[in-house]
Design a protein around this motif. Sequence first.
Motif, PDB file in Angstrom:
ATOM      1  N   ASP A 140     -25.845 -18.631 -16.594  1.00  0.00           N
ATOM      2  CA  ASP A 140     -24.488 -18.888 -17.107  1.00  0.00           C
ATOM      3  C   ASP A 140     -24.537 -19.649 -18.431  1.00  0.00           C
ATOM      4  N   LEU A 141     -25.509 -20.529 -18.560  1.00  0.00           N
ATOM      5  CA  LEU A 141     -25.651 -21.330 -19.776  1.00  0.00           C
ATOM      6  C   LEU A 141     -26.461 -20.616 -20.862  1.00  0.00           C
ATOM      7  N   GLY A 142     -27.063 -19.477 -20.496  1.00  0.00           N
ATOM      8  CA  GLY A 142     -27.902 -18.751 -21.448  1.00  0.00           C
ATOM      9  C   GLY A 142     -29.200 -19.466 -21.748  1.00  0.00           C
ATOM     10  N   SER A 143     -29.720 -20.185 -20.765  1.00  0.00           N
ATOM     11  CA  SER A 143     -30.895 -21.039 -20.985  1.00  0.00           C
ATOM     12  C   SER A 143     -32.142 -20.589 -20.234  1.00  0.00           C
ATOM     13  N   ARG A 144     -32.146 -19.409 -19.675  1.00  0.00           N
ATOM     14  CA  ARG A 144     -33.294 -18.940 -18.877  1.00  0.00           C
ATOM     15  C   ARG A 144     -34.579 -18.974 -19.718  1.00  0.00           C
ATOM     16  N   LYS A 145     -34.526 -18.456 -20.947  1.00  0.00           N
ATOM     17  CA  LYS A 145     -35.724 -18.409 -21.799  1.00  0.00           C
ATOM     18  C   LYS A 145     -36.264 -19.811 -22.060  1.00  0.00           C
ATOM     19  N   GLU A 146     -35.393 -20.757 -22.336  1.00  0.00           N
ATOM     20  CA  GLU A 146     -35.832 -22.129 -22.621  1.00  0.00           C
ATOM     21  C   GLU A 146     -36.476 -22.759 -21.386  1.00  0.00           C
ATOM     22  N   VAL A 147     -35.897 -22.508 -20.216  1.00  0.00           N
ATOM     23  CA  VAL A 147     -36.464 -23.058 -18.981  1.00  0.00           C
ATOM     24  C   VAL A 147     -37.846 -22.461 -18.743  1.00  0.00           C
ATOM     25  N   GLU A 148     -37.990 -21.173 -18.999  1.00  0.00           N
ATOM     26  CA  GLU A 148     -39.298 -20.538 -18.838  1.00  0.00           C
ATOM     27  C   GLU A 148     -40.299 -21.103 -19.843  1.00  0.00           C
ATOM     28  N   ASN A 149     -39.842 -21.404 -21.071  1.00  0.00           N
ATOM     29  CA  ASN A 149     -40.738 -22.015 -22.055  1.00  0.00           C
ATOM     30  C   ASN A 149     -41.221 -23.382 -21.591  1.00  0.00           C
ATOM     31  N   VAL A 150     -40.338 -24.160 -21.000  1.00  0.00           N
ATOM     32  CA  VAL A 150     -40.730 -25.476 -20.477  1.00  0.00           C
ATOM     33  C   VAL A 150     -41.737 -25.299 -19.345  1.00  0.00           C
ATOM     34  N   ARG A 151     -41.494 -24.332 -18.506  1.00  0.00           N
ATOM     35  CA  ARG A 151     -42.423 -24.057 -17.397  1.00  0.00           C
ATOM     36  C   ARG A 151     -43.813 -23.725 -17.938  1.00  0.00           C
ATOM     37  N   GLU A 152     -43.866 -22.885 -18.960  1.00  0.00           N
ATOM     38  CA  GLU A 152     -45.145 -22.516 -19.573  1.00  0.00           C
ATOM     39  C   GLU A 152     -45.810 -23.728 -20.222  1.00  0.00           C
ATOM     40  N   MET A 153     -45.015 -24.569 -20.864  1.00  0.00           N
ATOM     41  CA  MET A 153     -45.553 -25.769 -21.499  1.00  0.00           C
ATOM     42  C   MET A 153     -46.163 -26.714 -20.457  1.00  0.00           C
ATOM     43  N   MET A 154     -45.541 -26.776 -19.305  1.00  0.00           N
ATOM     44  CA  MET A 154     -46.072 -27.633 -18.238  1.00  0.00           C
ATOM     45  C   MET A 154     -47.425 -27.109 -17.759  1.00  0.00           C
TER      46      MET A 154
END
Length: 60
Positions: free
Chosen positions: A12-26
Amino acid sequence: MKTKFIDDVVDDLGSRKEVENVREMMKRGTGADRQLAVYEETKDLIKVVDYITEQTLLGT
């Protein structure tokens, strides 16, 4: 990384890509973490620059 608590709103927030980027960074660490690892392994700043160049060309 568990994102269950935000999963119902990221689209809904259009933030799926950013969340996945954070996951990859972790998982992989930041670019700075990886650069430090190259330096610790080689003790060679030129190798660090080579690594940065390579990663930039790969788009990572």
